[in-house]
Motif scaffolding. Structure first.
Motif, PDB file in Angstrom:
ATOM      1  N   GLU A   6       0.832  -1.204   0.000  1.00 38.17           N
ATOM      2  CA  GLU A   6       0.000   0.000   0.000  1.00 38.17           C
ATOM      3  C   GLU A   6       0.871   1.261   0.000  1.00 38.17           C
ATOM      4  OE1 GLU A   6      -3.012   0.345  -0.664  1.00 38.17           O
ATOM      5  OE2 GLU A   6      -3.585   2.318   0.050  1.00 38.17           O
ATOM      6  N   GLU A   7       1.937   1.260   0.806  1.00 41.06           N
ATOM      7  CA  GLU A   7       2.851   2.410   0.837  1.00 41.06           C
ATOM      8  C   GLU A   7       3.521   2.612  -0.512  1.00 41.06           C
ATOM      9  OE1 GLU A   7       1.810   3.912   4.049  1.00 41.06           O
ATOM     10  OE2 GLU A   7       3.664   4.789   3.255  1.00 41.06           O
ATOM     11  N   VAL A   8       3.965   1.524  -1.115  1.00 45.92           N
ATOM     12  CA  VAL A   8       4.662   1.576  -2.395  1.00 45.92           C
ATOM     13  C   VAL A   8       3.702   2.038  -3.491  1.00 45.92           C
ATOM     14  CG1 VAL A   8       5.574   0.012  -4.165  1.00 45.92           C
ATOM     15  CG2 VAL A   8       6.495  -0.058  -1.835  1.00 45.92           C
ATOM     16  N   ALA A   9       2.458   1.556  -3.436  1.00 44.01           N
ATOM     17  CA  ALA A   9       1.450   1.945  -4.428  1.00 44.01           C
ATOM     18  C   ALA A   9       1.145   3.433  -4.315  1.00 44.01           C
ATOM     19  CB  ALA A   9       0.172   1.123  -4.216  1.00 44.01           C
ATOM     20  N   LYS A  10       1.063   3.931  -3.071  1.00 39.16           N
ATOM     21  CA  LYS A  10       0.791   5.352  -2.813  1.00 39.16           C
ATOM     22  C   LYS A  10       1.930   6.221  -3.369  1.00 39.16           C
ATOM     23  CE  LYS A  10      -0.373   6.296   1.479  1.00 39.16           C
ATOM     24  NZ  LYS A  10       0.020   6.372   2.912  1.00 39.16           N
ATOM     25  N   MET A  11       3.154   5.846  -3.057  1.00 34.71           N
ATOM     26  CA  MET A  11       4.283   6.656  -3.497  1.00 34.71           C
ATOM     27  C   MET A  11       4.470   6.582  -5.009  1.00 34.71           C
ATOM     28  SD  MET A  11       7.023   6.684  -0.404  1.00 34.71           S
ATOM     29  CE  MET A  11       7.624   5.029  -0.586  1.00 34.71           C
ATOM     30  N   ALA A  12       4.191   5.444  -5.620  1.00 36.32           N
ATOM     31  CA  ALA A  12       4.329   5.332  -7.082  1.00 36.32           C
ATOM     32  C   ALA A  12       3.324   6.243  -7.777  1.00 36.32           C
ATOM     33  CB  ALA A  12       4.142   3.879  -7.516  1.00 36.32           C
ATOM     34  N   CYS A  13       2.113   6.313  -7.235  1.00 35.41           N
ATOM     35  CA  CYS A  13       1.088   7.196  -7.793  1.00 35.41           C
ATOM     36  C   CYS A  13       1.543   8.654  -7.704  1.00 35.41           C
ATOM     37  CB  CYS A  13      -0.212   6.960  -7.020  1.00 35.41           C
ATOM     38  SG  CYS A  13      -1.573   8.028  -7.473  1.00 35.41           S
ATOM     39  N   ARG A  14       2.061   9.049  -6.544  1.00 32.00           N
ATOM     40  CA  ARG A  14       2.533  10.428  -6.364  1.00 32.00           C
ATOM     41  C   ARG A  14       3.773  10.701  -7.211  1.00 32.00           C
ATOM     42  NH1 ARG A  14       1.433  10.274   0.183  1.00 32.00           N
ATOM     43  NH2 ARG A  14      -0.805  10.653  -0.011  1.00 32.00           N
ATOM     44  N   THR A  15       4.637   9.710  -7.336  1.00 27.86           N
ATOM     45  CA  THR A  15       5.863   9.868  -8.123  1.00 27.86           C
ATOM     46  C   THR A  15       5.505  10.205  -9.575  1.00 27.86           C
ATOM     47  OG1 THR A  15       7.066   8.320  -6.713  1.00 27.86           O
ATOM     48  CG2 THR A  15       7.910   8.632  -8.958  1.00 27.86           C
ATOM     49  N   GLU A  16       4.536   9.489 -10.137  1.00 28.30           N
ATOM     50  CA  GLU A  16       4.145   9.743 -11.532  1.00 28.30           C
ATOM     51  C   GLU A  16       3.440  11.090 -11.679  1.00 28.30           C
ATOM     52  OE1 GLU A  16       1.979   6.421 -13.110  1.00 28.30           O
ATOM     53  OE2 GLU A  16       3.769   5.142 -13.098  1.00 28.30           O
ATOM     54  N   SER A  17       2.768  11.533 -10.621  1.00 27.11           N
ATOM     55  CA  SER A  17       2.149  12.851 -10.655  1.00 27.11           C
ATOM     56  C   SER A  17       3.221  13.941 -10.655  1.00 27.11           C
ATOM     57  CB  SER A  17       1.202  12.985  -9.454  1.00 27.11           C
ATOM     58  OG  SER A  17       0.963  14.324  -9.145  1.00 27.11           O
ATOM     59  N   ILE A  18       4.287  13.748  -9.906  1.00 26.78           N
ATOM     60  CA  ILE A  18       5.371  14.735  -9.820  1.00 26.78           C
ATOM     61  C   ILE A  18       6.219  14.724 -11.092  1.00 26.78           C
ATOM     62  CG2 ILE A  18       7.512  15.317  -8.566  1.00 26.78           C
ATOM     63  CD1 ILE A  18       6.040  14.167  -6.029  1.00 26.78           C
ATOM     64  N   ASN A  19       6.415  13.552 -11.667  1.00 25.22           N
ATOM     65  CA  ASN A  19       7.207  13.443 -12.896  1.00 25.22           C
ATOM     66  C   ASN A  19       6.598  12.394 -13.817  1.00 25.22           C
ATOM     67  OD1 ASN A  19       9.017  13.145 -14.935  1.00 25.22           O
ATOM     68  ND2 ASN A  19      10.789  12.672 -13.642  1.00 25.22           N
ATOM     69  N   PRO A  20       5.724  12.847 -14.742  1.00 27.16           N
ATOM     70  CA  PRO A  20       5.038  11.885 -15.616  1.00 27.16           C
ATOM     71  C   PRO A  20       5.988  11.071 -16.495  1.00 27.16           C
ATOM     72  CG  PRO A  20       3.948  14.013 -15.673  1.00 27.16           C
ATOM     73  CD  PRO A  20       5.237  14.224 -14.936  1.00 27.16           C
ATOM     74  N   GLN A  21       7.227  11.537 -16.678  1.00 30.74           N
ATOM     75  CA  GLN A  21       8.190  10.805 -17.530  1.00 30.74           C
ATOM     76  C   GLN A  21       9.118   9.899 -16.720  1.00 30.74           C
ATOM     77  OE1 GLN A  21       7.512  14.190 -18.734  1.00 30.74           O
ATOM     78  NE2 GLN A  21       6.155  12.983 -20.042  1.00 30.74           N
ATOM     79  N   VAL A  22       8.814   9.691 -15.461  1.00 28.25           N
ATOM     80  CA  VAL A  22       9.736   8.962 -14.583  1.00 28.25           C
ATOM     81  C   VAL A  22       9.992   7.541 -15.091  1.00 28.25           C
ATOM     82  CG1 VAL A  22       7.894   8.103 -13.072  1.00 28.25           C
ATOM     83  CG2 VAL A  22      10.200   8.436 -12.154  1.00 28.25           C
ATOM     84  N   LYS A  23      11.210   7.063 -14.872  1.00 27.15           N
ATOM     85  CA  LYS A  23      11.607   5.702 -15.247  1.00 27.15           C
ATOM     86  C   LYS A  23      11.846   4.887 -13.959  1.00 27.15           C
ATOM     87  CE  LYS A  23      12.170   6.266 -19.807  1.00 27.15           C
ATOM     88  NZ  LYS A  23      10.806   6.837 -19.885  1.00 27.15           N
TER      89      LYS A  23
END
Lengths: 232, 232, 232, 232
Positions: free
Chosen positions: A189-206
């Motif tokens: 759940e923590e990882v899913a939450k942070m991945a969602c926010r990560t893509e919001s902060i940087n849509p091109q993230v790898k």
């Protein structure tokens, strides 16, 4: 068996404690590999009314061995996973908010950082929906079979990737026992939450570089692990 | 009637417990179909000062039968729903954050997964704003009439879709009694939250396949339901 | 004055209770219009160490009348607002998360629904940053002056729009007393949160129709209000 | 040293209190500059089982001086920072959700407002991932070296920018002692959260004007600070 019922009860009660379930939307089981019996939450019983005695004991052929309640409606999925993954000792299903949102979105969770890599090796896969035939025939059992098939096809070790998302449904996690399976549900759940926010902060993230993923995973797992205290 | 007042009081107090209301932004009612009387929260009274005795008793013509307070300003909406939907026994209105955000966005909530399908069959509709004339004439009553009209037009069964969004306003939910209506308000908020996150994770996401929606809805509802324990 | 100090103390303590402040990032004041004295939180004192006796008493010329501590560093802003808005009796400044995010984004909060319209009439404005000269000359005083100027220019009634965002900084709210100002700070944060989610769900969303905004605002305010109980 | 152990223990316990850690995902250390010894959390020990006696005492050459447990696996990173930044007295590492999301996104956090400027001067930098060679050679030590190198290269004063993000990993913060380092970890998480929401509300947002950043930073820091009470 009484000890296992108590441990599985405690693991079930951890779900609301960690904020992973609303109402009765989750279940935990644990298995005793010697006897081949597993213990699982009864279906639809509220957490605040649950007792260790309410736990249902099942065998790996799907027969109820003990318990006055019906087992969780997801029992057949747990059963398939216990049969196919011999090293796992506990399984959790929840509808935890972020993990379920990834499942609804139909996407696996890329490994964006070390929080993920510390516990789960590589992407957490999202398996397809069942076909109408699979649903009609044996929905819960076929859910388990599909997870197993996909792990075989993707050559994923279930002990290195102790989590899966079922498309349009939600997550299952597992571990060496019920407690570790709950631990992995929290991590997911923590990882899913942070991945969602990560893509919001940087849509091109790898995804994180492979060598960083390896470093963190093997810092905690395997012969050269050096995180935590030595086990005696 | 004293029992109903207590039940409606408890259901009202569940709104802040589940985090669905800020200040006095919500109300619950419950009806006794035999007498045709319903009980509703008084208008603008703080939850921490509410008592069962404060509940207001109304008849279905909109007359106050008992109670020292004015009934909720949304009473006329509840009344229209009780009149048109004979199987419902309780109604909830809140400004819960995610459901209200969908209502403000003017969009129904697509069924993206089984959490939604377990409780609500298909999209949760968002009805249009009232016209200036409808607002001026009888705002709250016309809100109820519009909901009823739209359910008829869309051929939706209010027991299968126990929730609606009013554009630029917020949600109403209902159920067989006040307690179930609150339960559905919690479900709606969770479903609204996950649908928002699902679209953020995958902007091209499609609703869950119809057969999966059917499977989960009928696993919990109707003659062949097998979720939970048998009712005696 | 002791009563006012107690009321302002209580209003300050409500900020952490409602989750509006982290550490000391907020302050509340209240004024006694007869004496022209106002009471404000001391600067940088932790909430869990605050007592009613720590409150600082100021006059409207900016002189400290009573108190062993320095007043809040934002005192000069409060003072300007009390001078220009004769009907307000309390002021709140916070860095509450969503309202501050709108301020940092440099955007006013459109009225997307009735939650907003129930309390605040029309868009909540975001005023520009101060110029380097305004900052250097008298930062906090000029912040207050700018708010006042902008309300005059936009012909906004401060009692109908009891909130403002300062660009790259955060919100101020006010009300007829300190308690109502805190109430409005809570409303603002909820409204800011839902507006952010609303735009995420529908990026093309438009403000609520004017007649709906009017209906809800006047349901709670003015001679024809009918929300809540009659005041005796 | 016993006092320092107690202070570092308390600072560690503040991490779960402020919601900055899940399980054991964080650690705090504090140094006694006179003796050159620092105290750090043991690796992988649960917060609810931690006692002041469990803290591990290390010297700046990386030798364990006292303690029955292994020190945190991140000890070598702390050590490098203590060596290179002589004014810092405490260091915190967490995987707090928003700060870690920015780290996973590989972006520094722009200064969008005064909440940020009050504590941290300018952008909070995100340093690159280590190379495969740096990871293989001495992962934790090289993480510390990279942070130091980048602060030197960017000419950032570690006392004015008491935080850094490590790409695909998470944040480190520091301060004059362990307690202030935790304080800065809380600030960082709040600032990271608001910056994420700010960009969602206005994707074209620019950092706050330099003169506003200066005003707020110097209102709290340096010879002309006037926030808070005079220190005696």
């Amino acid at each position: 068996m009484e000890e296992l019922k108590k441990a599985v009860y405690e693991a079930n009660m951890d779900l609301p404690r960690y904020g992973l379930v609303t109402f009765t939307w989750g279940n935990v089981s644990g298995i005793d590999r010697e006897s081949g019996l597993f213990v699982i939450k009864p279906s639809g019983v509220e957490y605040d009314q649950l007792t260790p005695e309410d736990m249902v004991v099942m065998d790996l052929d799907g027969n109820k061995i003990e318990g006055s309640y019906r087992p969780s409606s997801d029992t057949a999925t747990h059963l398939e996973l216990y049969r196919a993954f011999p090293k796992i000792g506990g399984i959790v299903h929840t509808h935890s908010s972020y993990a379920t949102s990834w499942a609804q979105a139909g996407r696996g969770i890329p490994c964006y950082g070390t929080t993920h890599a510390d516990y789960m090796y590589g992407e957490i896969p999202c398996v397809r929906c069942l076909t109408p035939e699979e649903i009609a025939e044996a929905y819960e059992q076929n859910t388990g079979r599909l997870i197993v098939e996909e792990f075989v096809r993707m050559e994923k070790d279930p002990m290195a990737v102790p989590a899966v998302l079922c498309k349009n449904h939600g997550p299952f996690t597992w571990g060496k026992d019920a407690r570790e399976a709950v631990h992995n549900a929290v991590v997911l759940e923590e990882v899913a939450k942070m991945a969602c926010r990560t893509e919001s902060i940087n849509p091109q993230v790898k995804p994180a570089p492979q060598e960083l993923q390896d470093k963190h995973y093997y810092r905690k797992h395997g012969a050269n692990a050096y995180y935590g205290q030595e086990k005696h």
